[in-house]
Enzyme design. Structure first.
Site, short mmCIF file in Angstrom:
data_model
loop_
_atom_site.label_atom_id
_atom_site.label_comp_id
_atom_site.label_asym_id
_atom_site.label_seq_id
_atom_site.Cartn_x
_atom_site.Cartn_y
_atom_site.Cartn_z
N HIS A 144 80.10 77.78 95.48
CA HIS A 144 78.74 77.51 95.97
C HIS A 144 78.38 78.36 97.19
O HIS A 144 77.21 78.48 97.54
CB HIS A 144 78.54 76.02 96.26
N ASP A 174 84.82 74.62 91.84
CA ASP A 174 84.06 75.20 92.95
C ASP A 174 84.90 76.22 93.74
O ASP A 174 85.04 76.13 94.96
CB ASP A 174 83.54 74.12 93.90
N SER A 250 82.62 75.62 104.45
CA SER A 250 82.96 75.66 103.02
C SER A 250 83.66 76.95 102.65
O SER A 250 83.21 78.05 103.00
CB SER A 250 81.70 75.52 102.17
N GLY A 306 90.51 67.32 72.57
CA GLY A 306 89.58 66.86 71.55
C GLY A 306 89.56 65.36 71.34
O GLY A 306 89.53 64.89 70.20
#
Length: 516
Positions: A144, A174, A250, A306
């Site tokens: 981000h 992220d 961040s 699955g």
């Protein structure tokens, strides 16, 4: 030290004066005792203290921590409004950017009437942090932080700037990997990853980053908790820390006391936007396999099993005969085209171990599967009707947009009934009821026509139009089958009954209802 006192009676009493002299003598004798006797009277809290200084540690790693400047080209409208750069959904700085651009957009500076004035390109900048993991020029940050930027600058501790290119990025964890070219004669300083699994709540950590664009800032604290799920993605497993993390931190590193990166600072929990002592970092052991794939492939190739899964609560564990209480991930659906189908995994199986790793809860399974290499054959241990069964599964690849999710249904208004059990009114499936509740022809079982609003079934979100497919892992086709099975379980002194419920569209889930 001053002590606040109130009026003391008997001030001139001889006995009181004598007791005062004795107390003073005791204090003087105590003051002359060896210091070694003091800790016996000292509270344990007073004995706990942090490291005397983090200066040496900070000096050791600071050169490897960088600032990230990401520029995104946006267009400005004719009225002077500014478009906010496109940021990944859920970005912690979304509100900050939105507020900034709204405020800046209130001032229009376009007074031209030609086409050029109608639309102009402008650049917006975002600031974040990162760190160098390879002296050859590999830099780690958050996805981000860079978003869809078309110009990324890595700013070293000495202020020099290097243009960066994106090696790969992953929105689910992220993370992003950048590459820069070191200047001749200026080797880069890199820091190693540590083992985040060894970190315990209470261990000291240090964060370095670029809060509010101020440049390299050092903060320290402890690991507050591990394994935090903040619902930011399908693989949440954050380290929580009280080291000060603010906007701009961040992508920066969270160090242990050996100078190893054990976390990548990613998010904060704060109503004000500033640090309130609750920050979150991606653990190094979660990040490392993702970063390895980004470096090698430029993308993340996640394993795919699955199956559709749901939690196992106390009632479900009892109904399934799970020893040791709730654990594992209950299979509520099997993809017809997924790897689990040919391997023999079935609805009702509880996955307790995957590829040698114990599955404690359903939230752990997607992360464990995703970290397993695509195309690998793994052993999956399941509990089926009280017995452990081992199956071999050849993992497929999880494509974008696919992920395991908990079963969920809505609750329509209650209707009339013909037969009642467990707080449910039941009926055999007829063409009329299929039409009324839009139930697919492929769905077989006993239809729920009414739910007692004060029943456990209502609390478990069973709804009219739902179809009971199995009771106690045995198929049912009539209300009498349901009643018979429930009566049998009561005679066995079972505390709950496990129902397999199908929605009108055919999606299934397990629900455990108490038999009190």
């Amino acid at each position: 030290m001053r002590l606040a006192t109130s009026a003391v009676p008997g001030r001139n009493c001889p006995a009181l004066r004598q007791r005062a002299r004795s107390a003073l003598a005791a204090v003087m004798i105590g003051a002359m005792l060896p210091i070694s006797t003091a800790p016996a009277l000292m509270p344990q809290a007073a004995l706990a203290k942090g490291p005397e200084s983090l200066a040496d540690l900070a000096e050791q790693v600071t050169d490897a921590v960088v600032n990230i400047s990401a520029s995104t080209t946006v267009e400005k409208s004719a009225r002077g409004g500014r478009a906010m750069p496109q940021l990944p959904q859920g970005t912690p700085f979304e509100d900050l950017f939105e507020e900034f651009f709204k405020r800046r957009g209130q001032r229009g500076d376009n007074n031209r009437g030609d086409d050029e004035g109608q639309r102009q390109s402008r650049k917006s900048n975002s600031l974040g942090s990162g760190f160098i993991i390879d002296a050859a020029g590999l830099v780690i940050t958050n996805n981000h932080v860079i978003g869809d930027a078309n110009d990324i600058q890595v700013i070293l501790h000495d202020g020099s700037k290097l243009k960066a290119e994106i090696v790969g990025k992953d929105s689910k964890i992220d993370l992003a990997v950048l590459r820069v070219k070191p200047e001749a004669g200026k080797p880069l300083k890199a820091v190693p990853f540590g083992d985040s699994d060894k970190m315990r709540p209470g261990d000291w950590v240090m964060a370095i980053g670029n809060p509010f664009g101020l440049g390299g800032s050092v903060s320290a604290g402890i690991v507050s908790a591990r394994g935090r799920n903040i619902e930011s993605g399908p693989y949440d497993n954050y380290i929580q820390t009280d080291a000060a993390i603010n906007k701009g931190n961040s992508g920066g590193p969270l160090f242990n006391m050996n100078g190893e990166v054990i976390g990548i600072n990613t998010a904060i929990l704060s109503p004000s936007g500033g640090s309130v002592g609750i920050g979150f970092a991606v653990p190094s052991n979660t990040a490392s396999p993702v970063l390895d794939q980004l470096r090698e492939f430029g993308e993340v190739r996640r394993g795919w099993l699955g199956v559709r899964i749901q939690n196992v609560d106390e009632a479900t564990a009892e109904a399934l005969g799970l020893k040791g209480g709730p654990k594992g991930a209950l299979i509520a659906g099997v993809d017809e085209k997924g790897p689990a189908k040919p391997a023999g995994l079935e609805v009702g199986d509880v996955i307790t171990k995957f590829n040698g790793t114990v599955v404690k809860s359903s939230s752990e399974l997607p992360r464990i599967v995703a970290q397993t290499p695509v195309g690998k054959t793994v052993e999956v241990v399941v509990v089926r009707k009280g017995q452990e069964v081992t199956k071999s599964v050849l993992l497929g690849r999880l494509e974008d947009g696919e992920k395991a999710q908990l079963a969920n249904v809505k609750q329509p208004e209650p209707e009339s009934a013909v037969r009642q059990a467990l707080g449910l009114n039941l009926s055999g499936l007829t063409d009329e009821l299929r039409k009324k509740f839009s139930i697919k022809d492929t769905v077989k079982g006993v239809v729920v026509t009414r739910v007692d609003p004060n029943s456990t079934a209502a609390d478990k979100r069973i709804s009219p139009g739902d179809v009971i497919v199995e009771v106690g892992q045995e198929p049912v086709s009539s209300p009498a089958d349901v009643t018979k099975k429930v009566d049998a379980l009561k005679k066995e002194l079972r505390k709950s009954v496990l129902l397999l419920i199908a929605s009108a569209s055919g999606d299934v889930r397990f629900v455990a209802i108490g038999l009190d």
